[in-house]
Design an enzyme around this catalytic site. Structure first.
Site, short mmCIF file in Angstrom:
data_model
loop_
_atom_site.label_atom_id
_atom_site.label_comp_id
_atom_site.label_asym_id
_atom_site.label_seq_id
_atom_site.Cartn_x
_atom_site.Cartn_y
_atom_site.Cartn_z
N ASP A 149 -90.70 -33.43 -66.64
CA ASP A 149 -91.01 -33.44 -68.13
C ASP A 149 -91.39 -31.86 -68.36
O ASP A 149 -92.66 -31.42 -68.10
CB ASP A 149 -91.85 -34.43 -68.61
CG ASP A 149 -92.09 -34.56 -70.36
OD1 ASP A 149 -91.62 -33.55 -70.97
OD2 ASP A 149 -93.19 -35.35 -70.56
N SER A 199 -95.32 -38.46 -77.27
CA SER A 199 -94.69 -37.16 -77.48
C SER A 199 -95.34 -36.65 -78.57
O SER A 199 -96.54 -36.36 -78.52
CB SER A 199 -93.21 -37.39 -77.57
OG SER A 199 -92.50 -36.07 -77.83
N HIS A 226 -89.12 -37.12 -69.78
CA HIS A 226 -89.66 -37.28 -70.88
C HIS A 226 -88.71 -38.35 -71.69
O HIS A 226 -87.71 -38.26 -71.63
CB HIS A 226 -89.50 -36.01 -71.82
CG HIS A 226 -90.30 -36.12 -72.90
ND1 HIS A 226 -91.50 -35.66 -73.30
CD2 HIS A 226 -89.83 -36.13 -74.44
CE1 HIS A 226 -91.70 -36.09 -74.63
NE2 HIS A 226 -90.73 -36.25 -75.21
#
Length: 440
Positions: free
Chosen positions: A380, A220, A410
């Site tokens: 995501d 991320s 995610h």
């Protein structure tokens, strides 16, 4: 009226009526609470996502933390981010109490060029030629504002221990400073400083690390930092040792266009909703998070100061496979968006900075970066960042292993342990480990 229906007369009947009314009130209140909680928890999810109820519960918990944090900030009690950090730390500590430690891995907290890092060393001595071991420099996610390995025994700590144990590798997790206490480019600078220190031949030698087998990785926001650091290290001639691979897990790579197909398709999919991603970007940039509608506006992408050559670096109509574009169309410039051009102008220089947006780097820079592993999830908002970066790296001549999870969402890789463990998260960890085992 109800008392006369149930009463035949006498004090006992009046008493019974009162009890009945209390029970009825209790049932009504319970029913209202049940409906209210169910409404709060329920989120429509695609059929491909397994264990939907568990994901709904996780998302409701995260949203509740955000909302309570916002309330604390509105009341002047504290900024909402420290409150959320404390809550997540407590939950992850409970998870660690349920298991997940890797026996034998030695852990030490030190500084690399004044940047705190946590170093994981495997129990086995040596592993490669001359007894040298591979190594992974890892940057955790959390929107540049959350996450750590040394503050609590949470999911990142478990992952780093597992990497060190299974790969017989030295793993260095960088505890870069977080927003809102600091903002861009401090996080990036911390990560770059730690990387340069680690890649010094003397430091690698002390840790018995093979200089030809060093990876940079992150998930991320950590994937953002890993990609940016990999780019800079690759073109910095003062650094003699380079990263041999980069492993990016659902990375966030640009904030200029939050209207890609994945942002449109997954705008309300847990746990990273589109508006939350916009707020994290603004936290990173040191801007009032109430301005998140600006980032969600398509006018950023069409700002007159952005040259067409740069805009082409994130032209998803050319960079994405048709199966991911689906029926989505580029969002046109909104009427009236010119009114906020002044505010946009303040944000644009940072959003166009490749240190914050590695996807915008020139081909010449991308072509010097190491071979890559890029993990993306169908559900995501960041899916298209990873897919576009895959294409741009390949176009620059870099070998890329693209691992896409059609049932992924995610953050799933971090949820492979109690209390929120998902099968897809376990599969992601296994695929990630296997790739590092074979390519590092």
């Amino acid at each position: 009226m109800l008392p006369f229906v149930f009463c035949g007369g006498g004090g006992a009947n009046v008493s019974n009526t009162g009890v009945l009314k209390m029970k009825l009130s209790s049932v009504v209140v319970t029913l209202i609470l049940t409906v209210g909680v169910s409404y709060y928890i329920y989120t429509p999810l695609p059929a491909a996502i397994e264990e939907p109820l568990k994901l709904m519960l996780l998302d409701a918990l995260f949203r509740a933390m955000l909302q309570v944090g916002d309330l604390c900030q509105c009341l002047g009690l504290s900024h909402h981010i420290p409150w959320i950090r404390g809550t997540i730390s407590g939950l992850e500590t409970l998870g660690e109490m349920a298991g997940g430690q890797r026996g034998g891995v030695r852990v030490s907290d030190v500084d690399f060029d004044r940047v705190p890092v946590r170093v994981y060393e495997p129990p086995a001595a040596g592993g490669g030629e001359g007894g040298l071991r591979r190594a992974v420099m890892f940057y955790h996610g959390g929107g540049w504002a959350l996450g750590a390995t040394s503050k609590c025994m949470g999911s990142y700590d478990v992952l780093c221990r597992q990497m060190s144990d299974e790969l017989n590798a030295v793993v260095v997790s960088v505890e870069y400073r977080l927003a809102p206490e600091v903002h861009f480019p401090v996080q990036y600078e911390d990560c770059l400083a730690a990387a340069k220190h680690f890649l010094e031949p003397g430091i690698l030698g002390k840790l018995s690390v093979d200089p030809q087998r060093v990876a940079v990785s992150g998930d991320s926001a950590g994937g953002n930092l890993a990609a940016a650091v990999a780019q800079q290290i690759s073109i910095d001639d003062s650094v003699s040792v380079k990263f041999s691979v980069q492993a990016l897990i659902y990375p966030v790579l640009q904030g200029l266009d939050l209207n890609t197909p994945s942002h449109q398709q997954n705008h309300n999919i847990p746990i990273l909703h589109r508006f939350i991603m916009a707020r994290f970007w603004l936290l990173y940039l040191g801007v009032d998070t109430s301005l998140h509608p600006l980032l969600l506006s398509p006018s950023f992408l069409h700002h007159p100061s952005i040259p067409p050559s740069l805009r082409s670096h994130l032209n998803w109509t050319n960079l994405l496979p048709a199966k991911h574009i689906k029926h989505y169309k580029p969002v046109g410039m909104e009427m009236g968006s010119q009114e906020v051009m002044g505010q946009e102008g303040n944000l644009l220089p940072v959003l166009l900075d490749v240190r914050a947006a590695p996807l915008l780097a020139e081909q010449g820079v991308l072509g010097r970066t190491p071979r890559a592993y890029i993990l993306t999830c169908e559900y995501d908002v960041l899916r298209d960042d990873g897919l576009m970066y895959t294409r741009r790296l390949q176009d620059a001549g870099v070998t890329v292993s693209s691992h896409h999870y059609d049932d992924g969402f995610h953050g799933a890789l971090s949820f492979a342990h109690w209390p929120f463990f998902f099968d897809v998260g376990k599969r992601m960890i296994r695929g990630y480990m296997d790739w590092l085992q074979e390519n590092l």
